[in-house]
Design a protein around this motif. Structure first.
Motif, mmCIF file in Angstrom:
data_model
loop_
_atom_site.group_PDB
_atom_site.id
_atom_site.type_symbol
_atom_site.label_atom_id
_atom_site.label_comp_id
_atom_site.label_asym_id
_atom_site.label_seq_id
_atom_site.Cartn_x
_atom_site.Cartn_y
_atom_site.Cartn_z
ATOM 1 N N ASP A 192 0.812 -1.216 0.000
ATOM 2 C CA ASP A 192 0.000 0.000 0.000
ATOM 3 C C ASP A 192 0.847 1.268 0.000
ATOM 4 O O ASP A 192 0.306 2.383 0.055
ATOM 5 N N PHE A 193 2.162 1.099 -0.062
ATOM 6 C CA PHE A 193 3.064 2.246 -0.114
ATOM 7 C C PHE A 193 3.940 2.242 -1.363
ATOM 8 O O PHE A 193 4.926 2.973 -1.431
ATOM 9 N N SER A 194 3.572 1.420 -2.345
ATOM 10 C CA SER A 194 4.340 1.406 -3.594
ATOM 11 C C SER A 194 4.253 2.752 -4.300
ATOM 12 O O SER A 194 5.210 3.184 -4.968
ATOM 13 N N TYR A 195 3.110 3.429 -4.164
ATOM 14 C CA TYR A 195 2.963 4.777 -4.739
ATOM 15 C C TYR A 195 4.055 5.697 -4.199
ATOM 16 O O TYR A 195 4.706 6.434 -4.957
ATOM 17 N N TRP A 196 4.257 5.646 -2.883
ATOM 18 C CA TRP A 196 5.249 6.529 -2.260
ATOM 19 C C TRP A 196 6.671 6.144 -2.655
ATOM 20 O O TRP A 196 7.525 7.022 -2.850
ATOM 21 N N VAL A 197 6.934 4.859 -2.735
ATOM 22 C CA VAL A 197 8.284 4.419 -3.117
ATOM 23 C C VAL A 197 8.601 4.853 -4.544
ATOM 24 O O VAL A 197 9.698 5.338 -4.835
ATOM 25 N N ASP A 198 7.644 4.693 -5.444
ATOM 26 C CA ASP A 198 7.857 5.135 -6.830
ATOM 27 C C ASP A 198 8.124 6.642 -6.875
ATOM 28 O O ASP A 198 9.009 7.116 -7.608
ATOM 29 N N TRP A 199 7.357 7.398 -6.094
ATOM 30 C CA TRP A 199 7.549 8.850 -6.056
ATOM 31 C C TRP A 199 8.903 9.207 -5.458
ATOM 32 O O TRP A 199 9.606 10.090 -5.961
ATOM 33 N N ALA A 200 9.292 8.520 -4.385
ATOM 34 C CA ALA A 200 10.576 8.800 -3.731
ATOM 35 C C ALA A 200 11.752 8.524 -4.670
ATOM 36 O O ALA A 200 12.742 9.268 -4.679
ATOM 37 N N LYS A 201 11.659 7.460 -5.445
ATOM 38 C CA LYS A 201 12.721 7.161 -6.411
ATOM 39 C C LYS A 201 12.825 8.275 -7.446
ATOM 40 O O LYS A 201 13.926 8.698 -7.821
ATOM 41 N N GLN A 202 11.691 8.733 -7.919
ATOM 42 C CA GLN A 202 11.679 9.816 -8.904
ATOM 43 C C GLN A 202 12.228 11.107 -8.309
ATOM 44 O O GLN A 202 12.949 11.865 -8.974
ATOM 45 N N GLU A 203 11.909 11.343 -7.038
ATOM 46 C CA GLU A 203 12.317 12.580 -6.369
ATOM 47 C C GLU A 203 13.747 12.506 -5.849
ATOM 48 O O GLU A 203 14.373 13.534 -5.583
ATOM 49 N N GLY A 204 14.253 11.281 -5.652
ATOM 50 C CA GLY A 204 15.595 11.119 -5.108
ATOM 51 C C GLY A 204 15.667 11.320 -3.609
ATOM 52 O O GLY A 204 16.673 11.814 -3.083
ATOM 53 N N VAL A 205 14.594 10.945 -2.891
ATOM 54 C CA VAL A 205 14.557 11.117 -1.446
ATOM 55 C C VAL A 205 14.367 9.769 -0.755
ATOM 56 O O VAL A 205 13.954 8.786 -1.371
ATOM 57 N N GLY A 206 14.665 9.723 0.540
ATOM 58 C CA GLY A 206 14.385 8.553 1.353
ATOM 59 C C GLY A 206 13.034 8.694 2.022
ATOM 60 O O GLY A 206 12.404 9.758 1.987
ATOM 61 N N LEU A 207 12.575 7.605 2.662
ATOM 62 C CA LEU A 207 11.294 7.606 3.358
ATOM 63 C C LEU A 207 11.463 7.071 4.776
ATOM 64 O O LEU A 207 12.127 6.050 4.985
ATOM 65 N N ASP A 208 10.876 7.769 5.749
ATOM 66 C CA ASP A 208 10.786 7.294 7.122
ATOM 67 C C ASP A 208 9.335 6.945 7.428
ATOM 68 O O ASP A 208 8.419 7.354 6.716
ATOM 69 N N PHE A 243 10.749 0.210 2.659
ATOM 70 C CA PHE A 243 11.340 1.489 2.237
ATOM 71 C C PHE A 243 12.856 1.366 2.116
ATOM 72 O O PHE A 243 13.460 1.813 1.138
ATOM 73 N N GLY A 244 13.461 0.759 3.136
ATOM 74 C CA GLY A 244 14.915 0.629 3.123
ATOM 75 C C GLY A 244 15.419 -0.245 1.992
ATOM 76 O O GLY A 244 16.417 0.088 1.332
ATOM 77 N N GLU A 245 14.735 -1.350 1.752
ATOM 78 C CA GLU A 245 15.136 -2.248 0.666
ATOM 79 C C GLU A 245 15.031 -1.568 -0.696
ATOM 80 O O GLU A 245 15.917 -1.696 -1.547
ATOM 81 N N GLU A 246 13.940 -0.859 -0.907
ATOM 82 C CA GLU A 246 13.677 -0.272 -2.216
ATOM 83 C C GLU A 246 14.506 0.984 -2.492
ATOM 84 O O GLU A 246 14.890 1.239 -3.633
ATOM 85 N N LEU A 247 14.786 1.763 -1.455
ATOM 86 C CA LEU A 247 15.409 3.072 -1.660
ATOM 87 C C LEU A 247 16.887 3.099 -1.281
ATOM 88 O O LEU A 247 17.578 4.087 -1.557
ATOM 89 N N GLY A 248 17.372 2.022 -0.646
ATOM 90 C CA GLY A 248 18.801 1.969 -0.309
ATOM 91 C C GLY A 248 19.208 2.949 0.773
ATOM 92 O O GLY A 248 20.386 3.308 0.891
ATOM 93 N N GLN A 249 18.224 3.397 1.566
ATOM 94 C CA GLN A 249 18.498 4.286 2.689
ATOM 95 C C GLN A 249 17.787 3.741 3.910
ATOM 96 O O GLN A 249 16.642 3.288 3.818
ATOM 97 N N GLN A 250 18.464 3.783 5.056
ATOM 98 C CA GLN A 250 17.826 3.306 6.279
ATOM 99 C C GLN A 250 16.578 4.135 6.574
ATOM 100 O O GLN A 250 16.598 5.359 6.551
ATOM 101 N N SER A 251 15.480 3.449 6.859
ATOM 102 C CA SER A 251 14.215 4.092 7.191
ATOM 103 C C SER A 251 14.016 4.035 8.701
ATOM 104 O O SER A 251 14.023 2.956 9.294
ATOM 105 N N VAL A 252 13.852 5.193 9.318
ATOM 106 C CA VAL A 252 13.593 5.239 10.759
ATOM 107 C C VAL A 252 12.096 5.070 10.984
ATOM 108 O O VAL A 252 11.282 5.776 10.394
#
Length: 422
Positions: free
Chosen positions: A116-132, A174-183
């Motif tokens: 249910d957060f694939s939308y956010w992961v796709d957006w974060a990849k496009q934006e170049g940001v991590g997600l907490d 989030f961490g797996e998909e974006l390569g950044q630790q998610s708090v």
């Protein structure tokens, strides 16, 4: 519009002034660029979320104001976040709550998962940001008499334990998909409005519920948990189960991060003093930069004395590597995108000013009892031209200098936000 020549000319003067004190302004800007702020998505939509946006806010949370242009859909919220991030120097992260899941079917909080957060992961990849991540323990019928994980009812506890477990799955995703630790930050609103008979049992229940949530092991390169205390809140004025001391101890004994929200303390306390008292024993910090007015009112962050003490403490004690810095405020009396920009830029300015000091020299003078020099230099630094260094930092990061960013906000209001009211 501020001209590039004016900015660079002023910066050269500032650079020379700071160099006289042994301060390298270029190095300070490079250090500032490494700080990733975790920008909270809920400023953009007044904490409505997408699962049940008409649900009344509970848990001591309230948003004031009705400025036009509130985000109502995922695309509107991410569009607003994009606009804000384009006006904040550097690359950052975005904090989410369970209620911001984007799903095409009705789901309850305990059913929401990574899908249910694939939308956010796709957006974060496009934006170049991590997600907490933040599991949502408020604004739901299963908050029974201001209790969730510490409830005396097992069915209530079990429901919220599942919400917590799901949030950890999402954070790991989030961490797996974006390569950044998610708090993954845990805050619960549990407590009593009036004086309780039994203060121990609720805390034991909260401890056991959290332990149950944390049983599953995840690779910490992907996700790590943080626990957040509170002084009190609306409806829990007499007893807060998850107090600061409770979570301080929980974080130390469970090897978790301790979340310090600047708005969750008594107004006379110096939040920055907590860092050096905790970090010799604890794993690390999650910091929520907020601005209380009398108590936990979550005003938009400004560059005030409290913020300066926070940033100076982290910089001077070299604790930035162990501290995650997030924002947490909500104000609907002003443009919501502007609120993000004001708060984020104020936080960055405070970090920069803290870095523009001969810290090692001042520590040496302190250790040799030269308190005269310590006081004299720190006072003179207050009038040094740090603003010229900030303008240069903005210029180098391709964001507007000074108040020029307000022109972008006014145009965005006209072209996008105000049209939402039609």
């Amino acid at each position: 519009m501020v001209s590039t020549n004016e900015v660079e000319s002023a910066y050269q003067v500032a650079k020379e002034r700071y160099a006289e004190l042994g301060v390298d302004t270029d190095a300070a800007m490079a250090a500032l660029k490494k700080i990733k702020l975790s920008v909270h998505c809920w400023q953009g939509d007044d904490i409505h979320g997408f699962l049940n946006p008409d649900q009344e806010l509970t848990g001591g949370i309230g948003v004031s104001g009705n400025y036009p242009g509130v985000a109502r859909t995922p695309d509107e919220l991410t569009g607003d976040l994009h606009e804000a991030l384009s006006l904040i120097p550097g690359k950052h992260k975005v904090q989410l709550h369970t209620i911001y899941a984007v799903t095409d079917k009705k789901k309850d909080l305990d059913e929401v998962g990574p899908e249910d957060f694939s939308y956010w992961v796709d957006w974060a990849k496009q934006e170049g940001v991590g997600l907490d991540m933040n599991p949502t323990f408020f604004s739901h019928p299963m908050v029974k008499n201001n209790f969730t994980l510490a409830s005396p009812e097992k069915a209530v506890r079990d429901y919220w334990i599942e919400v917590g477990k799901k949030s950890r799955e999402i954070s790991n995703y989030f961490g797996e998909e974006l390569g950044q630790q998610s708090v993954n930050n845990f805050w619960v609103p549990d407590g009593y409005k009036d004086n309780p008979i039994d203060k121990l049992s609720p805390r034991l229940r909260l401890m056991n519920s959290l332990d149950e949530i944390m049983k599953q092991k995840y690779d910490e390169k992907n996700t790590i948990e943080a626990v957040e205390g509170k002084l009190f809140g609306t409806g829990i004025e007499s007893f807060t189960v998850g107090s600061h001391l409770f979570y301080n101890n929980y974080a130390i004994t469970r090897n978790k991060l301790w979340t310090i929200d600047a708005g969750h303390w008594h107004p006379t306390e110096d939040v920055s003093d907590k860092f050096s008292a905790f970090l010799p024993f604890g794993r690390g910090l999650m910091l929520h930069v907020s601005r209380p007015v009398r108590w936990d009112s979550d005003h938009v962050v400004i560059m005030d004395d409290a913020l300066m003490r926070i940033t100076r403490s982290l910089v001077r004690d070299h604790e930035l590597d162990r501290t995650n810095v997030g924002l947490d405020f909500f104000d609907a009396t002003i443009n919501r995108v502007a609120a993000w920009v004001i708060g984020a830029r104020a936080t960055q300015k405070a970090f920069l000013q803290a870095m523009l000091a001969p810290i090692d020299q001042l520590k040496q003078e302190e250790n040799t009892y030269d308190f005269t020099t310590r006081l004299a230099v720190t006072e003179e630094l207050k009038s040094y031209p740090f603003g010229a260094v900030w303008d240069e930092f903005c210029l180098q990061n391709n964001v507007p200098v000074g108040t020029d960013w307000l022109n972008n906000i006014h145009q965005y209001e006209k072209d996008v936000q105000f049209k939402r009211e039609d």
